[in-house]
Design a protein around this motif. Structure first.
Motif, PDB file in Angstrom:
ATOM      1  N   LYS A  46       0.833  -1.202   0.000  1.00  0.00           N
ATOM      2  CA  LYS A  46       0.000   0.000   0.000  1.00  0.00           C
ATOM      3  C   LYS A  46       0.871   1.256   0.000  1.00  0.00           C
ATOM      4  N   GLU A  49       2.111   2.469  -3.334  1.00  0.00           N
ATOM      5  CA  GLU A  49       1.181   3.174  -4.233  1.00  0.00           C
ATOM      6  C   GLU A  49       1.197   4.678  -4.003  1.00  0.00           C
ATOM      7  N   ARG A 317       0.015  -0.532  -8.970  1.00  0.00           N
ATOM      8  CA  ARG A 317      -0.051  -1.677  -8.067  1.00  0.00           C
ATOM      9  C   ARG A 317       1.290  -2.353  -8.092  1.00  0.00           C
TER      10      ARG A 317
ATOM     11  N   MET C 113      -6.337  -8.638   1.673  1.00  0.00           N
ATOM     12  CA  MET C 113      -6.000  -7.283   1.249  1.00  0.00           C
ATOM     13  C   MET C 113      -7.057  -6.677   0.329  1.00  0.00           C
ATOM     14  N   PRO C 137      -7.561  -3.188   2.819  1.00  0.00           N
ATOM     15  CA  PRO C 137      -6.755  -1.981   2.674  1.00  0.00           C
ATOM     16  C   PRO C 137      -6.200  -1.723   1.279  1.00  0.00           C
ATOM     17  N   LEU C 138      -6.059  -2.733   0.440  1.00  0.00           N
ATOM     18  CA  LEU C 138      -5.465  -2.450  -0.867  1.00  0.00           C
ATOM     19  C   LEU C 138      -6.504  -2.011  -1.895  1.00  0.00           C
ATOM     20  N   ARG C 139      -7.767  -1.960  -1.529  1.00  0.00           N
ATOM     21  CA  ARG C 139      -8.761  -1.413  -2.451  1.00  0.00           C
ATOM     22  C   ARG C 139      -8.524   0.082  -2.599  1.00  0.00           C
TER      23      ARG C 139
END
Lengths: 359, 384, 146
Positions: A46, A49, A317, C113, C137-139
């Motif tokens: 995350k 990103e 990503r 995720m 959380p990775l959305r």
């Protein structure tokens, strides 16, 4: 007899990091096991990103604190592929030298850790002594002992100092003598063999199906090495051998890693001899687009990155394949039916690093 | 050479001297208050002098045991430091500028630290048993010192069955291990305690059988007599130390005593990488310190036992008996240290297998050898 | 077999549900598969000789999710990259754990995720995040601190 669930972790001398191995024991025999991960999860994917491509390199360094350079390098390799960037020949050689030096320090850390696992603390102190030499060399080349931030997208950060080759040769000569000492306290001692031989046997089929890679897979008898099968940098131009053992037990994995250390020395010496002069860096585009997937061989197994860029400053990503995360998968199968004490011999030979596992 | 210290005689003399002074003071006081004459007589009586003499002897032995413990601890730390290519304990905090020899004080510093630690009792522990276990371990290992003679004269209790007494004291501590393991109310300690019990069963038998072999050859279970028997010269013209005729017994005894001590190749009851700290996991503060101390106290006692049984005790030329005895015990202890820091820990099932399948048959063989040698000696053709 | 032969084989076995073949570089094969046919394709791939699953990545493209499977064949030296589109309102796809046991942790991570549910997975729980965590959380619509 009643069965007991025992937590080995998160604060336990076995774990080498912060994870929990739950084992169900019947007396001294393990009936079931379950790894519990995530204590060290930092959300690297995350975080990536929100960072530019160059800012991710130090972040990738911190994925694994033992072989950080391998992770940073795999990231750079993947992004370079996405950018269609060809890096200078000298930078490729420099990368190989740094990578193999990192592999040496990582394997020394593993050998150091396997000592206390089986109750041989003397081995830990021997290995710490020699690991220092390689860290010194790595520091000469990259400027840091750990989290080097050495590879760059399009090359490397800095060149080696002038008398580097001389120092490398001197230290490798010393190391070759010391390796005999390690063999004396480990696989020439029957007590050590008693602990390691025939313990945690993993067949080739299982190893491949469960996603085991790297030295653990080669210990099971599969001749698979990404440096050979999906060659990157200049590994295909150098002369070295893949270390394979057929037994598949802890001792086989031990031998594979011991052999790899000497192979790494060989690779570094050759690379230093063959290295051409020239630039070490090229300019890289800032906003790449596309997707790429590259596989590299870390000291623990296959490190891959899958990077998707949509033309922005940071990747859309980024996905990391960390080898030990996949190897953890096979633990329940590997640990069923063994003794409590064998957990140490097995986990020690697998070489767990939680930084990369939890991402 | 004879012994330097006459423990019983000296402590009797000290006791008589102190009693004499007290009696003299009581006599003076008797001038004013008549019943003080009775007190003076009581001080002069043999029973009082003998009793206090014995207490003083015990005190001397205890002081010796503690000082010896510090030496042994320091020796182990230095030795394995050198084995691991480092210097070992060197500089305790307050004397930062002095380097040589100050590492010795590190042990005292550790002791003080342990006294100051917080004492924690787990909520679901069986409290009385949990607190009793360290005491049992410490008391049993100190009591073993009572029967160990350092010379013909430096001995606290010259028991007829001295060897059996020492081994019995050793055998008490696995019981305490089991108690501590069970009473802590923790899974690691429970497994550690069970391992301790299993290991005791497997190794107590060869240990005792080896002692029986020696006792058959010496004709006694008194350590004094065993040493005296070894001082008799054999056919070869040298002293007949039993590690030559009883070599198998000696090897078996060394292995079994290492297991008894829970030294490293056999330290599975506390296997720190598997079971955190085994049966010791929940034990804190000076109770941990006591167990730690008793481990090294027992270490020296075991070395002393080896010397008494197989290396002729205090016999040797030029130096007084105590000096020879200490030199020999320290060499044997150094051997223990060497073994412990160069071998990995062995698995529980392998330890039990070694114990039952290899050591027990071999120790029966030592008894056979002892009987055969004794039998031959009756016809004047034996070793003796 | 090389990449082209694998492509031919797959095209023959699955006339529909499989598309967009491309070869990004030597030893690599990229194609898209329909969500419904994914498991069959994976079984076929395993039969052909793709022994190991290297990576399962879940992507959030805002209009739809996407699962990317990297499947390795050591014997041919090929990596197959299989893209599968998954709609936002029904994030479900067949699990490939019965095909390759190694997919177990990858699928659990993707579920953890990105919230994609793998049907037929033996033990689909969160793996890196705590069990009582309610977010994915990775959305892309996940905001820190909310």
């Amino acid at each position: 007899m009643t069965k007991l669930w025992i937590n080995m972790g998160p604060q336990h001398p076995m774990t080498h990091g912060l994870w929990n191995l739950k084992i169900l024991v019947d007396g001294e025999t393990i009936v079931d096991a379950e790894p519990v991960l995530g204590y060290l999860h930092r959300g690297v994917e995350k975080l990536c990103e929100r960072r530019t491509y160059n800012q991710i390199i130090p972040l990738a360094d911190r994925l694994c604190y033992v072989s950080s350079l391998c992770f940073a390098h795999a990231y750079c390799l993947t992004v370079e592929e996405m950018m269609d960037l060809e890096i200078p020949e000298r930078a490729k050689y420099l990368r190989v030298i740094a990578l193999e030096m990192q592999r040496l320090t990582s394997h020394m850390t593993w050998l150091m850790a396997i000592g206390p696992d089986v109750g041989l603390i003397t081995l830990l102190l021997y290995c710490l002594r020699e690991r220092e030499y390689f860290l010194d060399l790595l520091q000469l080349q990259t400027g840091a002992r750990m989290n080097q931030n050495y590879p760059r997208i399009g090359g490397v950060a800095q060149d080696i100092p002038p008398n580097f080759e001389h120092k490398v040769n001197k230290i490798f000569e010393k190391f070759k003598v010391r390796v005999k000492d390690y063999h004396k306290v480990t696989n020439e001692s029957s007590a050590f063999l008693k602990r390691m031989q025939g313990v945690g046997t993993l067949s080739v089929e299982d190893a491949i199906a469960y996603g085991v890679t790297g030295p653990n897979l080669r210990g099971s008898g599969a001749k698979r090495d990404m440096r050979e099968h999906d060659p990157y940098e200049v590994y295909d131009e150098l002369d070295w051998e893949i270390q394979v053992r057929d037994e598949g037990d802890s001792l086989a994995r031990f031998h594979v890693r011991m052999g790899e250390m000497l192979e790494s020395c060989k690779i570094i010496r050759q690379a230093l001899k063959k290295m051409p002069d020239g630039p070490i860096n090229v300019k890289a585009p800032l906003r790449p687009e596309g997707q790429s997937f590259r596989r590299t061989e870390d000291s623990r197994g296959e490190v891959s990155y899958y990077v998707v860029g949509n033309g922005g400053e940071s990747p859309y990503r980024l996905k990391v394949r960390s080898p030990i995360f996949c190897t953890m998968n096979v633990l329940p199968k590997l640990l069923r039916g063994v003794n409590i004490a064998d957990v140490l011999a097995i986990m020690g030979s697998i070489d767990v690093c939680i930084g990369e596992t939890d991402k | 050479m004879s012994g330097l210290f006459d423990l019983a005689g000296w402590s009797q003399e000290i006791s008589a001297f102190v009693s004499g002074i007290l009696a003299w003071i009581a006599d003076l006081l008797g001038g004013w208050i008549p019943w003080f004459y009775d007190v003076a007589n009581w001080f002069r009586s043999d029973a009082v002098i003998e009793f206090w003499g014995f207490v003083i002897a015990v005190m001397i032995m205890l002081v010796f045991a503690v000082i010896n413990l510090l030496v042994v601890l320091w020796m182990e730390r230095k030795l394995y430091g050198r084995l691991q290519d480092r210097r070992g304990v060197m500089v305790p905090h307050p004397w930062k500028k002095i380097h040589k020899g100050t590492g010795f004080l590190q042990n005292l510093a550790d002791g003080i630290k342990l006294v100051m630690k917080e004492s924690i009792t787990p909520r679901n522990a069986d409290k009385s048993m949990f607190h009793a276990a360290p005491a049992i371990i410490f008391i049993s290992s100190v009591m073993a010192y009572a029967a160990i003679p350092l010379s013909t004269t430096f001995v606290l209790a010259d028991l007829e069955l001295g060897l059996i007494f020492i081994v019995a004291m050793f055998a008490l501590s696995p019981l305490a291990v089991l108690i501590a393991g069970w009473a802590s109310g923790n899974k690691y300690t429970l497994i550690g305690g069970m391992r301790g019990a299993a290991q005791m069963l497997a190794y107590e038998i060869p240990l005792l059988l080896c002692i029986a072999g020696v006792a058959i050859m010496a004709g006694s279970l008194n350590p004094m007599e065993v040493v005296a028997a070894q001082q008799r010269t054999s056919v070869l013209g040298i002293e007949n130390w039993y590690f030559i005729p009883q070599f198998i017994g000696f090897v078996v005894f060394m292995v079994a005593i290492l297991a008894e001590l829970e030294k490293l190749p056999f330290d599975i009851p506390e296997a720190e990488s598997e079971l955190v700290e085994g049966w010791l996991t929940e034990i804190t503060d000076i109770r941990f310190g006591l167990i730690f101390m008793s481990k090294w106290m027992k270490g020296w006692a075991a070395a002393a036992l080896v010397v008494l049984l197989f290396f002729g005790g205090w016999s040797g030329p030029f130096f007084p008996q105590e000096v020879w005895f200490m030199i020999k015990t320290y060499i044997v202890f150094a051997f223990f240290v060497w073994i412990a820091w160069i071998l990995p820990r062995i698995r529980i099932d392998q330890i039990l297998k070694i114990g039952w399948y290899e050591l027990v048959p071999l120790s029966f063989a030592t008894i056979l050898i002892a009987v055969a040698l004794k039998f031959l000696s009756h016809f004047g053709m034996g070793w003796f | 077999m090389n990449e082209e032969e694998v492509t031919e084989q797959l095209k023959r076995d699955f006339p529909e549900g499989i598309s967009d073949f491309s070869f990004p570089r030597r030893g690599m094969l990229r194609f898209s598969a329909d969500r419904d046919r994914l498991k069959d394709i994976c079984i076929r791939l395993k039969d052909i000789g793709f022994e190991q699953i290297s990576l399962i990545s879940a992507l959030d493209w805002r209009e739809h999710f996407e699962c990317v499977y990297h499947i390795t064949s050591y014997s041919f030296g090929i990596v197959a990259e299989v893209h599968t589109k998954i709609p936002l309102d029904d994030p479900k796809v067949d699990s490939v754990t019965p095909v390759w046991p190694g997919a177990n942790f990858h699928e659990r991570e993707a579920y953890d995720m990105m919230g994609i549910v793998f049907e037929g997975h033996p033990d689909l729980r969160r793996i890196l995040l705590p069990d009582d965590f309610t977010f994915y959380p990775l959305r892309k619509n996940f905001r820190e601190g909310e």
